[in-house]
Design an enzyme around this catalytic site. Sequence first.
Site, PDB file in Angstrom:
ATOM      1  N   GLY A  63      51.397  62.418  68.320  1.00 56.80           N
ATOM      2  CA  GLY A  63      52.176  62.382  67.106  1.00 56.80           C
ATOM      3  C   GLY A  63      53.725  63.358  68.127  1.00 56.80           C
ATOM      4  O   GLY A  63      54.067  64.546  67.784  1.00 56.80           O
ATOM      5  N   HIS A  64      54.451  62.145  68.195  1.00 56.15           N
ATOM      6  CA  HIS A  64      56.146  62.756  68.298  1.00 56.15           C
ATOM      7  C   HIS A  64      56.788  63.201  67.200  1.00 56.15           C
ATOM      8  O   HIS A  64      57.408  61.394  66.968  1.00 56.15           O
ATOM      9  CB  HIS A  64      56.617  62.870  69.123  1.00 56.15           C
ATOM     10  CG  HIS A  64      56.034  63.281  71.161  1.00 56.15           C
ATOM     11  ND1 HIS A  64      56.053  62.806  72.395  1.00 56.15           N
ATOM     12  CD2 HIS A  64      55.199  64.570  70.853  1.00 56.15           C
ATOM     13  CE1 HIS A  64      55.544  63.087  73.145  1.00 56.15           C
ATOM     14  NE2 HIS A  64      54.421  64.116  72.208  1.00 56.15           N
ATOM     15  N   GLY A  91      48.784  63.845  59.578  1.00 55.00           N
ATOM     16  CA  GLY A  91      48.981  64.187  58.168  1.00 55.00           C
ATOM     17  C   GLY A  91      48.060  65.161  57.479  1.00 55.00           C
ATOM     18  O   GLY A  91      48.520  65.883  56.401  1.00 55.00           O
ATOM     19  N   GLN A 138      49.826  66.421  73.371  1.00 58.00           N
ATOM     20  CA  GLN A 138      48.831  67.202  73.244  1.00 58.00           C
ATOM     21  C   GLN A 138      48.979  68.574  73.733  1.00 58.00           C
ATOM     22  O   GLN A 138      50.597  68.852  74.097  1.00 58.00           O
ATOM     23  CB  GLN A 138      47.253  67.119  73.058  1.00 58.00           C
ATOM     24  CG  GLN A 138      46.989  65.826  72.762  1.00 58.00           C
ATOM     25  CD  GLN A 138      46.646  64.200  72.447  1.00 58.00           C
ATOM     26  OE1 GLN A 138      46.957  64.435  74.259  1.00 58.00           O
ATOM     27  NE2 GLN A 138      47.133  63.924  72.427  1.00 58.00           N
ATOM     28  N   ASP A 162      51.592  69.742  69.218  1.00 61.75           N
ATOM     29  CA  ASP A 162      52.935  69.694  68.102  1.00 61.75           C
ATOM     30  C   ASP A 162      53.890  70.763  68.144  1.00 61.75           C
ATOM     31  O   ASP A 162      54.066  71.828  68.081  1.00 61.75           O
ATOM     32  CB  ASP A 162      51.827  70.281  66.288  1.00 61.75           C
ATOM     33  CG  ASP A 162      50.846  69.675  66.896  1.00 61.75           C
ATOM     34  OD1 ASP A 162      50.856  67.785  66.822  1.00 61.75           O
ATOM     35  OD2 ASP A 162      49.652  69.709  66.464  1.00 61.75           O
ATOM     36  N   GLU A 163      54.080  71.396  69.535  1.00 61.43           N
ATOM     37  CA  GLU A 163      54.957  72.784  70.130  1.00 61.43           C
ATOM     38  C   GLU A 163      56.589  71.765  69.569  1.00 61.43           C
ATOM     39  O   GLU A 163      57.309  72.533  69.090  1.00 61.43           O
ATOM     40  CB  GLU A 163      55.095  72.832  71.099  1.00 61.43           C
ATOM     41  CG  GLU A 163      53.607  73.699  71.286  1.00 61.43           C
ATOM     42  CD  GLU A 163      52.574  73.225  71.803  1.00 61.43           C
ATOM     43  OE1 GLU A 163      52.787  71.235  72.003  1.00 61.43           O
ATOM     44  OE2 GLU A 163      51.325  73.499  72.403  1.00 61.43           O
ATOM     45  N   GLY A 164      56.414  70.299  70.114  1.00 62.17           N
ATOM     46  CA  GLY A 164      57.569  70.056  69.820  1.00 62.17           C
ATOM     47  C   GLY A 164      58.433  69.788  70.924  1.00 62.17           C
ATOM     48  O   GLY A 164      59.472  69.640  70.872  1.00 62.17           O
ATOM     49  N   LYS A 165      57.663  69.137  71.349  1.00 62.49           N
ATOM     50  CA  LYS A 165      57.773  68.178  73.060  1.00 62.49           C
ATOM     51  C   LYS A 165      58.945  67.335  72.737  1.00 62.49           C
ATOM     52  O   LYS A 165      59.527  67.028  73.417  1.00 62.49           O
ATOM     53  CB  LYS A 165      56.557  67.987  73.667  1.00 62.49           C
ATOM     54  CG  LYS A 165      56.054  69.057  73.947  1.00 62.49           C
ATOM     55  CD  LYS A 165      54.745  67.987  74.433  1.00 62.49           C
ATOM     56  CE  LYS A 165      53.091  68.027  73.994  1.00 62.49           C
ATOM     57  NZ  LYS A 165      53.334  68.543  72.800  1.00 62.49           N
TER      58      LYS A 165
HETATM   59  P1  IMP Z   1      42.032  62.621  69.987  1.00 63.30           P
HETATM   60  O1  IMP Z   1      42.906  63.590  70.567  1.00 63.30           O
HETATM   61  O2  IMP Z   1      41.407  62.368  68.761  1.00 63.30           O
HETATM   62  O3  IMP Z   1      39.826  63.221  70.450  1.00 63.30           O
HETATM   63  O4  IMP Z   1      41.007  65.285  68.636  1.00 63.30           O
HETATM   64  C1  IMP Z   1      40.543  66.295  69.805  1.00 63.30           C
HETATM   65  C2  IMP Z   1      41.612  67.298  69.597  1.00 63.30           C
HETATM   66  O5  IMP Z   1      42.681  66.998  69.373  1.00 63.30           O
HETATM   67  C3  IMP Z   1      41.894  67.713  67.370  1.00 63.30           C
HETATM   68  O6  IMP Z   1      41.546  69.343  67.353  1.00 63.30           O
HETATM   69  C4  IMP Z   1      43.069  67.059  67.131  1.00 63.30           C
HETATM   70  O7  IMP Z   1      43.683  67.411  66.343  1.00 63.30           O
HETATM   71  C5  IMP Z   1      43.747  67.039  68.721  1.00 63.30           C
HETATM   72  N1  IMP Z   1      44.565  66.825  68.865  1.00 63.30           N
HETATM   73  C6  IMP Z   1      44.780  65.299  69.590  1.00 63.30           C
HETATM   74  N2  IMP Z   1      46.082  65.179  69.761  1.00 63.30           N
HETATM   75  C7  IMP Z   1      46.631  65.958  68.996  1.00 63.30           C
HETATM   76  C8  IMP Z   1      48.538  65.810  68.937  1.00 63.30           C
HETATM   77  O8  IMP Z   1      49.209  65.337  69.562  1.00 63.30           O
HETATM   78  N3  IMP Z   1      48.538  67.151  69.171  1.00 63.30           N
HETATM   79  C9  IMP Z   1      48.078  68.386  68.122  1.00 63.30           C
HETATM   80  N4  IMP Z   1      46.855  67.757  68.602  1.00 63.30           N
HETATM   81  C10 IMP Z   1      45.857  67.150  68.841  1.00 63.30           C
END
Ligand code: IMP
Length: 441
Positions: free
Chosen positions: A41-42, A303, A225, A14-17
């Site tokens: 999620g971008h 969310g 991520q 979620d750094e804002g890539k």
């Molecule tokens: P998963 O990827 O759904 O298995 O989640 C594993 C961990 O990665 C959890 O802590 C999620 O909140 C985190 N996570 C997965 N995708 C993202 C993302 O795009 N941004 C931030 N955290 C993420």
Amino acid sequence: MAHNVIILGAQWGDEGKGKIVDLLTKSCHGVVRFQGGHNAGHTLVIAEKKVVLHLIPSGILNEHVNCFIGNGVVLSPQALLKEIAELEKMDIDCKNRLHISFACSLLLPYHAAIDKAREKVLDKNKIGTTGRGIGPAYEDKVARRGIRAGDLLNPKTLKAKLKALADYHNFILKNYYQAETLNADNILADLLIAAETIKPMLSDVATELDTYRLNYKKLLFEGAQGTFLDIDHGTYPFVTSSNTTAGGAITGSGFGPLYFDYVLGIVKAYTTRVGSGPFPTELQDEIGKRISERGHEVGATTGRARRCGWFDAVAIRRAKQLNSFSSLAMMKIDVLDGMEKIKVCVAYKHGKKELLLPPQSSEELANCEPIYEELPGWQESTYGIKEFSQLPENAQNYIHYLEDIINTPITIISTSPERDDTIVLDNPFIGSVNTESVLYF
Ligand code: IMP
């Protein structure tokens, strides 16, 4: 001037890539996703319109680029179709510009069902996953029982593979998790419909990328991520199930290691994390609340409220070690406007030891206390500033201080969610845009 650039999150995601990928896409020919799935999620804001992409590379919003989904991604056909439909509603063509590797593992409804059932059982010890099925989909891949995108070309083998997978997962859902089973026929029917849209987009992505390289075309590899969610190097087990660090770009796309020439790490001016797991600089006070509110820190996929804390230079030193960052882009500096003091974690106290790099075990990390350096804040607004010299002096000092302690230049600074509100001192694809940058590292 670089040709093949990796962009990835240096913190917990979620750094804002998305915004930086979107910005740099103007200067390249192709954008490649190489790991993760629709857990990402971008959020992009273009002409005040908000677009959230989960699976399709953010580059799709620029008409002149082609987008690639590499073999390292776990692909949910349903999520893909939904996203294509949303983009088409905005008159953005995907079908001719999106290329999906035959070797992508498919993420199916079983995976999400198991992900959710497992988190429920883990209860207080849950990972805090996005519930999208990412972990179980990668488990099937590694266990060599997964279905791949290329299997969509052959309904007969697809049916047989799905039947075996359905038996296996329904057994676990029913007997281990006491959860509801899923109907394989319905899943197959949906898959066959999705296959009609997906089949024309399937390709040998590794060969396509190599052709780009041979034709001196520029590629941007877009991580999802962040570094500390990496399955090997992150805060295990509170991680995602893929390699989010730079090495993932190689294995997840089929593009050879010596062909990359730039790694851009993305950081926020502070730190956030969604889900469970250690977070040494987390603020559970009014300042954390203020950062969260000013930064609208809510997960783009689930969310959920993001946990917020100060900038952690110890973590970023490790991120640099793991990813060989050429430089960093700093996002959301405007969120820190109006603060009297800003803290930066420069080391961890662990027992009697002082650490400059984080320990590898999450248990040990949870026992680390941040050691802070305090810097003066700035009262002026940085929102929308486009020139480094226009930033308040203390904001400039904050940036230079971080460059110093993490030994990496900060070459892009984002001052609002809008595409154009960005200070670009150095564009990896073009070169130095402004000599104010401290490019002597
Ligand atoms: P998963 O990827 O759904 O298995 O989640 C594993 C961990 O990665 C959890 O802590 C999620 O909140 C985190 N996570 C997965 N995708 C993202 C993302 O795009 N941004 C931030 N955290 C993420």
